[in-house]
Write a protein that holds these residues in place. Structure first.
Motif, PDB file in Angstrom:
ATOM      1  N   UNK A  58       0.837  -1.205   0.000  1.00 30.73           N
ATOM      2  CA  UNK A  58       0.000   0.000   0.000  1.00 30.73           C
ATOM      3  C   UNK A  58       0.866   1.246   0.000  1.00 30.73           C
ATOM      4  N   UNK A  59       1.832   1.219   0.907  1.00 28.22           N
ATOM      5  CA  UNK A  59       2.687   2.391   1.097  1.00 28.22           C
ATOM      6  C   UNK A  59       3.475   2.674  -0.183  1.00 28.22           C
ATOM      7  N   UNK A  60       3.950   1.587  -0.793  1.00 28.53           N
ATOM      8  CA  UNK A  60       4.736   1.758  -2.019  1.00 28.53           C
ATOM      9  C   UNK A  60       3.841   2.235  -3.165  1.00 28.53           C
ATOM     10  N   UNK A  61       2.632   1.661  -3.237  1.00 29.12           N
ATOM     11  CA  UNK A  61       1.708   2.068  -4.296  1.00 29.12           C
ATOM     12  C   UNK A  61       1.357   3.546  -4.164  1.00 29.12           C
ATOM     13  N   UNK A  62       1.142   3.974  -2.925  1.00 27.64           N
ATOM     14  CA  UNK A  62       0.824   5.388  -2.691  1.00 27.64           C
ATOM     15  C   UNK A  62       1.996   6.267  -3.106  1.00 27.64           C
ATOM     16  N   UNK A  63       3.206   5.792  -2.767  1.00 23.90           N
ATOM     17  CA  UNK A  63       4.378   6.592  -3.125  1.00 23.90           C
ATOM     18  C   UNK A  63       4.545   6.656  -4.633  1.00 23.90           C
ATOM     19  N   UNK A  64       4.135   5.586  -5.307  1.00 26.72           N
ATOM     20  CA  UNK A  64       4.257   5.570  -6.766  1.00 26.72           C
ATOM     21  C   UNK A  64       3.298   6.593  -7.383  1.00 26.72           C
ATOM     22  N   UNK A  65       2.156   6.742  -6.738  1.00 26.09           N
ATOM     23  CA  UNK A  65       1.196   7.733  -7.227  1.00 26.09           C
ATOM     24  C   UNK A  65       1.682   9.155  -6.956  1.00 26.09           C
ATOM     25  N   UNK A  66       2.332   9.313  -5.830  1.00 25.43           N
ATOM     26  CA  UNK A  66       2.811  10.650  -5.447  1.00 25.43           C
ATOM     27  C   UNK A  66       4.313  10.579  -5.209  1.00 25.43           C
ATOM     28  N   UNK A  67       5.063  10.422  -6.281  1.00 24.74           N
ATOM     29  CA  UNK A  67       6.510  10.192  -6.083  1.00 24.74           C
ATOM     30  C   UNK A  67       7.183  11.385  -5.399  1.00 24.74           C
ATOM     31  N   UNK A  68       8.136  11.061  -4.536  1.00 27.78           N
ATOM     32  CA  UNK A  68       8.882  12.124  -3.871  1.00 27.78           C
ATOM     33  C   UNK A  68       8.120  12.764  -2.742  1.00 27.78           C
ATOM     34  N   UNK A  69       6.939  12.203  -2.400  1.00 25.34           N
ATOM     35  CA  UNK A  69       6.162  12.816  -1.328  1.00 25.34           C
ATOM     36  C   UNK A  69       5.912  11.827  -0.207  1.00 25.34           C
ATOM     37  N   UNK A  70       5.743  12.360   0.969  1.00 23.94           N
ATOM     38  CA  UNK A  70       5.447  11.541   2.134  1.00 23.94           C
ATOM     39  C   UNK A  70       3.949  11.594   2.391  1.00 23.94           C
ATOM     40  N   UNK A  71       3.415  10.687   3.223  1.00 21.85           N
ATOM     41  CA  UNK A  71       1.972  10.708   3.513  1.00 21.85           C
ATOM     42  C   UNK A  71       1.514  12.067   4.012  1.00 21.85           C
ATOM     43  N   UNK A  72       2.361  12.699   4.823  1.00 23.02           N
ATOM     44  CA  UNK A  72       1.974  14.006   5.357  1.00 23.02           C
ATOM     45  C   UNK A  72       1.777  14.998   4.222  1.00 23.02           C
ATOM     46  N   UNK A  73       2.561  14.799   3.145  1.00 24.39           N
ATOM     47  CA  UNK A  73       2.444  15.728   2.018  1.00 24.39           C
ATOM     48  C   UNK A  73       1.317  15.343   1.067  1.00 24.39           C
ATOM     49  N   UNK A  74       1.145  14.013   0.854  1.00 23.86           N
ATOM     50  CA  UNK A  74       0.120  13.671  -0.139  1.00 23.86           C
ATOM     51  C   UNK A  74      -1.274  13.496   0.448  1.00 23.86           C
ATOM     52  N   UNK A  75      -1.392  13.345   1.775  1.00 22.24           N
ATOM     53  CA  UNK A  75      -2.735  13.201   2.354  1.00 22.24           C
ATOM     54  C   UNK A  75      -3.634  14.391   2.004  1.00 22.24           C
ATOM     55  N   UNK A  76      -3.150  15.654   2.129  1.00 21.37           N
ATOM     56  CA  UNK A  76      -4.031  16.776   1.754  1.00 21.37           C
ATOM     57  C   UNK A  76      -4.410  16.757   0.279  1.00 21.37           C
ATOM     58  N   UNK A  77      -3.536  16.208  -0.555  1.00 19.11           N
ATOM     59  CA  UNK A  77      -3.870  16.177  -1.984  1.00 19.11           C
ATOM     60  C   UNK A  77      -4.917  15.117  -2.271  1.00 19.11           C
TER      61      UNK A  77
END
Lengths: 366, 488
Positions: A58-77
């Motif tokens: 899950x974590x890797x898939x999320x990072x693939x969607x939002x490369x270079x970003x952490x959960x704290x950064x991509x959660x608002x997006x």
């Protein structure tokens, strides 16, 4: 989005997974699992492995969607600004909680083994200062240090098991899955899953991994090695002490280390094993601390993670004194309360984020 | 041609052009403050007056008499049109039109030949002061291996390197650093192996800052260190040409400094300081084992007293019981805590060593007798220290002598005390926490972009092989530094 230097290699990533999970799990998990599942305890981590792999994916898939970003950064997006920020805050608080728990596990263990009269403040003080010093030089110092320590720690563990093998009684491991049957094994698996899914912390470190690294393989590889060592260690402990005795031991690994004899003369080498453990756990704390501080910086938009380090270290050290009063509280919390908490945050949150991200569909890079 | 004859002052202070020989000699004499060793010889060359200037004993007078003077005297009637350079049978000559440069050359052992009416004077390389012969290395000795070490003369040193590296790609760049000393410095590298960025950075650091005085290789090493107050050496200082050759082939940049028999090499990594050139000359298996012994010994040299103090004060259980009883019996009469005992003995030992290094050899024996018998034996009998502590301190000293690099002495001493204090306060926990601090520090250092702990971290397989097992020089990758991990 802060710019992150991508330097972590595949081997370093695997080592980080091992550190994030194994270094404290090996201390506290055997006892908890022995209480729940008796002699089948060593099977529980294997049942928990799929959950941890799921989290990692899950974590890797999320990072693939939002490369270079952490959960704290991509959660608002993903969830929109207010909700996303709230999730980010939850993440950061969880990380701080993990760091504080970590520091306290460390101090309680030392206080009840090799330095009994030393005040706890010395332990979390030194650990906090060390973490600040290492991270002040940069995350790479911590990653490299970890790379040096992990092989030594694993080798120590193996040597330890080898040295106590004459005391092992394989009969202690039989009969398999009898006590309480499958439900108890599942209970043990849930607890193990809580620990193994600490791999969740990787979500904050993925942006630092070199682009060419096959993240999934490294992370899952790390998890499999972790599970293998955990299971091996638990089996070893139960084979030496039997399940009933293991439930009475505060730190079964430490008790195991006290069983090491070299010839007739060296019969107490456990302080040496404590040294290796301290090294491993210092690095583990360093990672959780970094994750927490980096998360805080990203949440609040502070540019320099460095500037936050001293204050955050003070906060973590102070927080750790408030968490648990003694080892019994800590172990009980880890057995009874934490599994649900761990699984909610570490499995639940990434799932929610991932589902929401999928529903949002492909986002145009802004 | 003689425009300034009356005034006696040239239009441009630095110009040679337009002087009579007498004026020229007077100018030089004035510039140098009329030194007694300045030899001024007036001659007639090709019909016009000429003057030969050199510093006695700095220039080779025999060579001058045999070549310059003989030529001039024999051919004094030769045609005036022939330039002086064509008449003098000396290999290295050059013209100088600047007075300042001429004076610098003169101070460097060269001779000046000025013919009246010329715009330039002829600089003859007659350098020939008494110099030391190439001798055996004293700080980096080997049992079986080359016995050459650098000398004070930079030209000889460069020649020693060239002899070991007959490669057209070897580049030598000359710099003059030090406002007062004007020390000649050669920057050596192999074109194509050394990273251009490193070469530029070395030249920049040596030339950029205002260095007043170059105190041997120390000044250069300081300029090239990673930080102004380094705990660990980040530049390798060596007196062995073979080591410089090996370093150059590994892509390093070597700096030779005039008047010092040591060269400085960068980038430098930690493991280098535990390697000896002999490792590559002897049985690989054996030297590999010896390297592992060195790593262990380095740890013991730093941690020895700390581990002893931690064991006897915090973790008695680790010591075998019969030994523990003996130790406690010994310690019973000693009034000091183990940590203080260790500090006292360590201090005494360092003092003894310093005395031994500085004293002339005949007196050194007296020091060893006083140190060994009086301070060792008598201190035990007097009950000031325990025998076990003497053993620990003695063993620590032996361990520290196995480390091949003298540059590691300072960190060893500082860390030994730090770890001792850590162990005295927190036992083994103090030791491990400090150890992590030191590791963290080591991992954070970079020497010219190369991580100091390379090839351990980041891992390089070839480098690893060379760190613990000695790889064969014939098959060694020529540039382990460049092949990985730099931008990591």
């Amino acid at each position: 989005m802060t710019i992150k230097r991508r330097f972590i290699t595949s081997g370093q990533l695997t080592a980080i997974v091992l550190t994030l999970v194994l270094s404290t799990a090996l201390l506290l998990l055997p006892n908890t699992l022995a209480v729940k599942t008796a002699q089948s305890a060593w099977l529980a981590p294997w049942f928990a492995l799929p959950v941890a792999v799921f989290v990692a994916c899950l974590v890797i898939a999320l990072h693939r969607r939002y490369p270079g970003q952490t959960p704290v950064e991509y959660a608002p997006r993903i969830l929109g600004r207010p909700l996303g920020k709230a999730v980010g805050l939850m993440y950061v608080l969880f990380f701080f909680h993990m760091a504080a728990t970590n520091i306290q596990e460390h101090s309680m263990f030392l206080d009840s083994t090799i330095l009994i009269t030393t005040p706890g403040a010395v332990f979390y003080g030194s650990l906090a200062v060390l973490a600040v010093y290492l991270l002040w030089q940069g995350l790479h110092v911590l990653v490299h240090l970890n790379q040096l320590i992990v092989p030594i720690a694993l080798a120590t563990l193996l040597v330890l098991l080898l040295m106590v093998s004459p005391n092992m009684e394989p009969g202690h491991l039989a009969p398999l899955v009898s006590y309480g049957g499958l439900p108890d094994l599942l209970a043990g698996s849930v607890i193990s899953a809580g620990w193994l899914s600490l791999v969740f912390g990787l979500s904050m470190l993925l942006p630092y991994v070199k682009p060419e690294v096959r993240v999934g393989r490294a992370a899952v590889g790390g998890l499999v090695i972790t599970t293998f060592f955990l299971s091996l260690l638990i089996a070893g402990i139960i084979a030496v002490f039997n399940a009933a005795e293991t439930t009475r031991l505060q730190f079964p690994v430490y008790s195991l280390a006290r069983f090491v004899f070299i010839g007739e003369f060296f019969n107490r080498l456990d302080p040496l094993s404590v040294l290796v453990w301290v090294a491993a756990v210092s690095v583990k704390f360093g990672f959780w601390f970094f994750i927490a501080v980096a998360g805080l910086a990203q949440l609040t938009g502070v540019k320099s993670t460095r500037g936050l380090l001293p204050a955050a270290a003070f906060f973590v050290a102070a927080l750790s004194t408030l968490l648990y009063d003694n080892v019994a509280q800590l172990t009980t919390a880890l057995a009874e309360i934490m599994p649900l908490y761990f699984l909610t945050v570490q499995v639940g949150m990434p799932t929610v984020l991932f589902v929401a991200a999928v529903l949002r569909g492909k986002e145009v890079e802004s | 041609m003689r425009r300034h004859k009356k005034s006696g002052v040239p239009a441009k202070q630095d110009s040679i052009s337009g002087h009579t020989t007498v004026e020229f000699a007077a100018l030089i004499r004035k510039r140098l403050g009329d030194p007694p060793d300045l030899v001024v010889r007036h001659l007639i060359m090709g019909g016009s007056p000429a003057v030969l200037l050199f510093l006695d004993r700095l220039a080779d007078t025999k060579l001058l008499s045999e070549t310059v003077l003989e030529t001039i005297v024999r051919d004094s009637a030769s045609s005036p049109g022939v330039p002086p350079a064509a008449q003098i049978p000396i290999a290295a000559v050059r013209y100088r039109s600047s007075l300042d440069e001429s004076v610098e050359d003169l101070l460097g052992g060269k001779s000046l030949l000025f013919r009246e009416g010329d715009d330039e004077c002829l600089v003859l390389d007659t350098f020939g002061p008494r110099t030391r012969n190439v001798e055996e290395p004293t700080a980096e000795t080997v049992v079986r291996g080359p016995r050459e070490s650098f000398v004070e003369n930079i030209g000889d040193n460069a020649a020693l390197v060239r002899l070991g590296l007959k490669n057209a790609a070897l580049r030598v760049r000359e710099l003059h650093i030090g406002e007062h000393t004007k020390t000649t410095v050669y920057v050596l590298y192999v074109d194509g192996l050394a990273m251009p960025s490193v070469i530029e950075e070395v030249v920049r650091r040596l030339g950029g800052r205002q260095i007043k005085r170059v105190a041997g290789h120390g000044t250069v090493a300081r300029q090239l260190q990673a930080s102004p107050y380094p705990l660990f050496p980040t530049a390798l200082v060596t007196e062995r040409p073979d080591r410089v050759v090996a370093g150059l082939l590994e892509g390093r940049v070597a700096v030779l400094v005039d008047r010092t028999p040591f060269s400085v090499m960068v980038p430098s990594v930690f493991v280098e300081h535990l390697q000896s050139p002999e490792d590559y000359y002897e049985n690989r298996m054996l030297q590999g084992i010896i390297r592992i012994i060195r790593y262990t010994m380095l740890h013991l040299a730093i941690l020895g007293p700390a581990l002893y103090v931690a064991s006897v004060t915090f973790h008695h259980e680790m010591i075998p019981t019969p030994l523990l009883v003996t130790l406690l019996n010994q310690r019973e009469v000693v009034p000091f805590p183990a940590a203080l005992e260790a500090l006292i003995m360590g201090f005494v030992f360092e003092g003894l060593r310093e005395a031994g290094v500085r004293l002339p050899r005949p007196m050194g024996q007296a020091v060893s007798i006083v140190g060994g018998i009086v301070l060792g034996q008598a201190a035990i009998t007097a009950g000031i220290v325990s025998p076990a502590m003497v053993i620990v301190v003695g063993f620590t000293a032996i361990a520290s002598f196995t480390v091949p690099s003298l540059s590691l002495n300072a960190p060893q001493l500082i860390l030994r005390v730090a770890f001792l204090l850590g162990a005295a306060v927190l036992g083994l926990y103090g030791v491990i926490v400090l150890y992590l601090f030191v590791l963290g520090h080591l991992l954070s250092i970079r020497s010219f972009g190369v991580p100091y702990f390379f090839p351990l971290v980041p891992i390089s397989k070839a480098g690893m092989m060379d760190t613990f097992v000695v790889s064969r020089p014939e098959v060694q990758d020529l540039n382990p530094i460049e092949q990985g991990g730099i931008d990591d």
